[in-house]
Write a protein that holds these residues in place. Structure first.
Motif, short mmCIF file in Angstrom:
data_model
loop_
_atom_site.label_atom_id
_atom_site.label_comp_id
_atom_site.label_asym_id
_atom_site.label_seq_id
_atom_site.Cartn_x
_atom_site.Cartn_y
_atom_site.Cartn_z
N ASP A 116 0.70 -1.25 -0.12
CA ASP A 116 -0.03 -0.37 -0.08
C ASP A 116 0.82 1.32 -0.01
O ASP A 116 0.29 2.48 0.06
CB ASP A 116 -0.93 -0.19 1.26
N ARG A 117 2.23 1.26 -0.23
CA ARG A 117 3.12 2.49 -0.11
C ARG A 117 3.12 2.83 -1.45
O ARG A 117 3.84 3.76 -2.04
CB ARG A 117 4.44 1.81 0.55
N ILE A 118 2.67 2.08 -2.64
CA ILE A 118 2.87 2.33 -4.05
C ILE A 118 1.73 2.73 -4.62
O ILE A 118 0.56 1.83 -4.41
CB ILE A 118 3.49 1.14 -4.60
N ILE A 127 12.97 0.60 -7.10
CA ILE A 127 11.76 0.88 -6.32
C ILE A 127 11.99 0.17 -4.82
O ILE A 127 11.49 0.96 -3.95
CB ILE A 127 10.66 0.12 -6.84
N GLN A 128 12.59 -0.83 -4.64
CA GLN A 128 12.86 -1.28 -3.47
C GLN A 128 13.82 -0.36 -2.63
O GLN A 128 13.61 -0.14 -1.37
CB GLN A 128 13.60 -2.58 -3.52
N SER A 129 14.80 0.17 -3.28
CA SER A 129 15.90 0.93 -2.82
C SER A 129 14.83 2.38 -2.26
O SER A 129 15.22 2.74 -1.33
CB SER A 129 16.81 1.51 -3.78
N LEU A 130 14.06 2.66 -3.08
CA LEU A 130 13.53 4.03 -2.55
C LEU A 130 12.17 3.56 -1.46
O LEU A 130 12.16 4.60 -0.71
CB LEU A 130 12.50 4.47 -3.91
N LEU A 131 11.73 2.51 -1.30
CA LEU A 131 10.83 2.20 -0.63
C LEU A 131 11.50 2.07 0.76
O LEU A 131 11.20 2.71 1.90
CB LEU A 131 10.36 0.72 -0.80
N ASP A 132 12.83 1.50 0.89
CA ASP A 132 13.94 1.54 1.84
C ASP A 132 14.07 2.93 2.51
O ASP A 132 14.33 2.96 3.67
CB ASP A 132 14.99 0.66 1.74
N GLU A 133 14.17 3.73 1.59
CA GLU A 133 14.57 5.18 1.97
C GLU A 133 13.41 5.93 2.30
O GLU A 133 13.63 6.64 3.47
CB GLU A 133 15.32 5.84 0.71
N GLN A 158 12.39 1.16 8.21
CA GLN A 158 12.02 0.25 9.10
C GLN A 158 12.48 0.91 10.57
O GLN A 158 13.87 0.95 10.65
CB GLN A 158 12.37 -1.34 8.98
N ALA A 159 11.64 0.54 11.70
CA ALA A 159 12.17 0.86 13.05
C ALA A 159 13.21 -0.17 13.56
O ALA A 159 12.54 -1.18 13.24
CB ALA A 159 10.95 1.31 13.91
#
Lengths: 133, 207
Positions: free
Chosen positions: B98-100, B195-201, B205-206
């Motif tokens: 749901d972040r995309i 996309i995965q890199s941008l999600l991580d950025e 994650q706490a």
């Protein structure tokens, strides 16, 4: 003489390694695969599959006309309605069309159909495109 | 003794080469604006576009998400089906994430009405993360240029329009961070990594 032999060997090796796709596959990939898929699998309810469909089996003799003129309006394929306009492909020769049809027949249809020659395509097109040169 | 020393040095180099290093952040693409002493990175302009559900979509609606943008039209017989297949491959790769969001701009301002966009969405069985939006003729040039793309009416082009087939990745600050040629699956493989890199950025994650 030695140089000539060396050059010939290189040339033979180079050409032996080049294996272009058959013309039918090249034409199918260029004109058809974007919508109908590389293996004729179609795309959801937007573009119908070619592989294993009743529509193609029943309209096989019309395939030349479909390739040239496209389809406008709803069609039923394996019980599902499709209504995405298909544009006719411009600029294909009878030989090109025969190559595409034979490629579909041998590589996408479950049971290959009889070989189609450019002459058969030309005859077929008279029914739907009488003014074609 | 000298051989042992050389072997030890090589082993040390090999170990440090394998060490996980933090990824470099993706660059911000596009030409930056220099205003006085400040450099403003290129960003997506303000927009308000009608989607397939007759909902207005604005930048603010997309700010909580990273999104993928492309340009297409529903009767496009050449490039668009290939690009849509790759967009759908990305959708499957990040299924349910749901972040995309996906923002697909129709460039056919003549024919692509809301009902037509809705039918297209339904036919492709796309979920509600997808927004297929109308773009008016007078907004098309500036919007496509803003997305580092090109689209225009061309009677000689199949379907009547010509356009670039890029898929663009936009972050939550409206910056374009990566793009891929939507007709090239290998290019899209790299975009999926981006996309995965941008999600991580964007969504760390706490610990």
């Amino acid at each position: 003489m030695k140089n000539f032999l060396k050059l010939s060997s290189i040339l033979i090796l180079a050409t032996a390694c080049y294996n272009p796709p058959p013309e039918g596959q090249r034409l199918y990939d260029f004109h058809c695969a974007a919508c109908h898929g590389q293996q004729g699998e179609g795309l959801k309810s937007l573009y119908p599959a070619l592989a294993g469909t009743d529509y193609l089996a029943e309209n096989w003799d019309q395939l030349s006309c479909i390739i040239v003129n496209g389809i406008d309006g709803p069609i039923l394929v394996n019980g599902r309605e499709y209504n995405q306009k298909m544009y006719g492909v411009e600029g294909l020769s009878e030989s090109d069309i025969a190559n595409i049809i034979n490629y579909i027949s041998r590589n996408i249809m479950e049971t290959p159909r009889a070989f189609v020659s450019p002459g058969v395509v030309s005859e077929s097109l008279k029914s739907c495109n009488p003014e074609r040169d | 003794m000298r051989n042992y020393f050389a072997a030890l040095v090589l082993l040390a180099i090999a170990f440090t080469a394998c060490e996980d290093k933090p990824h470099e952040p993706l660059p911000i693409l596009g030409r930056a604006n220099i205003v006085g002493n400040d450099t403003m990175p290129h960003h997506i302009m303000d927009f308000r576009l009608l989607d397939q559900d007759s909902s207005w979509i604005t930048n603010e609606d997309l700010d909580p998400y990273i999104y993928l943008a492309d340009f297409f039209f529903t009767s496009c017989p050449t490039m668009c089906p290939k690009v849509k297949k790759q967009m759908m491959r990305i959708d499957e790769k990040f299924a349910g994430d749901d972040r995309i969001r996906f923002l697909c701009h129709s460039i056919d301002y003549i024919r692509d009405s809301v009902p037509r966009l809705r039918q297209y969405r339904d036919n492709l069985e796309l979920d509600d993360r997808w927004h297929l939006v109308e773009v008016s003729e007078d907004f098309l040039d500036s919007l496509t240029a803003n997305y580092l793309s090109v689209a225009y009416a061309d009677e000689s082009a199949p379907g009547g329009f010509d356009h670039t087939g890029n898929i663009l990745l936009v972050d939550r600050s409206r910056h374009i961070r990566a793009f891929a040629l939507g007709t090239d699956p290998e290019d899209v493989d790299q975009l999926i990594i981006d996309i995965q890199s941008l999600l991580d950025e964007e969504f760390p994650q706490a610990e």
